[in-house]
Design a protein around this motif. Sequence first.
Motif, short mmCIF file in Angstrom:
data_model
loop_
_atom_site.label_atom_id
_atom_site.label_comp_id
_atom_site.label_asym_id
_atom_site.label_seq_id
_atom_site.Cartn_x
_atom_site.Cartn_y
_atom_site.Cartn_z
N ALA A 1 3.81 0.41 9.54
CA ALA A 1 2.24 0.26 10.05
C ALA A 1 2.21 1.25 11.36
CB ALA A 1 1.94 -0.96 10.48
N LEU B 1 2.11 4.88 9.85
CA LEU B 1 0.39 5.18 9.16
C LEU B 1 -0.35 5.35 10.44
CD1 LEU B 1 -0.97 5.61 6.83
CD2 LEU B 1 -1.48 2.66 6.84
N SER C 1 10.49 6.09 -0.02
CA SER C 1 9.11 5.87 -0.67
C SER C 1 9.07 5.86 -1.92
CB SER C 1 8.06 6.93 0.33
OG SER C 1 8.36 6.69 1.49
N PRO D 1 1.42 10.24 3.41
CA PRO D 1 -0.01 9.69 3.09
C PRO D 1 -0.85 10.81 3.46
CG PRO D 1 1.22 8.14 4.44
CD PRO D 1 2.12 9.37 4.43
N ALA E 1 -4.73 6.14 2.60
CA ALA E 1 -4.14 4.99 2.96
C ALA E 1 -4.83 4.57 4.36
CB ALA E 1 -2.47 5.42 3.17
N SER F 1 -1.67 -1.23 5.85
CA SER F 1 -0.23 -1.45 5.53
C SER F 1 0.10 -3.00 5.52
CB SER F 1 0.46 -0.89 6.20
OG SER F 1 0.78 -1.21 7.53
N GLU G 1 3.59 -5.44 5.41
CA GLU G 1 4.95 -5.13 5.62
C GLU G 1 5.87 -6.50 5.45
OE1 GLU G 1 7.95 -2.51 8.11
OE2 GLU G 1 5.93 -2.57 8.77
N ASN H 1 7.39 -2.13 2.66
CA ASN H 1 5.97 -2.09 2.98
C ASN H 1 5.19 -1.49 1.83
OD1 ASN H 1 7.36 0.57 3.97
ND2 ASN H 1 5.45 1.09 3.42
N TYR I 1 1.49 0.57 1.25
CA TYR I 1 0.21 1.40 2.01
C TYR I 1 -0.73 1.20 0.94
CZ TYR I 1 2.84 3.76 5.46
OH TYR I 1 3.68 3.95 6.67
N THR J 1 -2.66 0.35 -4.33
CA THR J 1 -1.55 0.94 -3.64
C THR J 1 -1.41 2.29 -3.74
OG1 THR J 1 -0.31 -1.07 -4.40
CG2 THR J 1 1.08 0.62 -3.70
#
Length: 243
Positions: free
Chosen positions: A83, A86, A148, A172, A183, A186, A188, A216, A218, A225
């Motif tokens: 988070a 992001l 990721s 992102p 995105a 988030s 998590e 997590n 996003y 998603t």
Amino acid sequence: MSSLERTPPYLQVVGTLKSKIVSGELAHGDVLPSVRELAAEYGISTATAQKVHRTLRAEGLAEGRQGAATTVSTRRTLHRTAADRLEAALTTGRIYADGEYAVITGADLTTPPEWVADLLGVEDGGQALRRQRVTHNADAEPVSASTSWFVAELAETVPALLQRERIPGGTPSAIEAVTGRRAVASEEASAADAATEEQATLLGVEPGAPVLLSRNVYVDAQGDTVEVGESVAPARRWRAHRS
């Protein structure tokens, strides 16, 4: 009465400074406002301002010595969450704080774990795009190892995801630039565990040492998603939550 109004004044100021520390606006080694400066800026007493400094030191986000200024201390104490990264990407265009850097250790198409496949909507036996990295602080110490996951179609539309090179602004931003999908939030979840041999090697710790595992997701404005991630970080690093 709002939740902010019910929050003690010193915690309101702590929250503001935490946000700046986690985002990287206040970097490791930066001098925090003095007790008198905090009192004047936020309209609090000097006793309350002293409590702000004590709280940040207790949470491992600042350090101070007798007769010296209180400074930000994060290289060995702070764990930036998905988070946090992001938010940094959305607000500053940078996913890493000053001095941090990532080494991309893998980028390929492969069969994802079942939980990842469910979140991405990948059918049984299907593939997903996997991107792996180890993030280091300014002292070249590993602070996390992460993976990721993306839908396989992005391998063609955003080919940078399959390259073993850092992407300025983070994944992102790269996806948004090509697809328009942004995105915006988030989710998590985390759990403590013992490091496997592979995790220990990546993080420079002993096998069996305590680590923090995180997963997590996003999502975009429609709740769909964009990216699924998993990471592992060494113990004794604080997660700083903002509210």
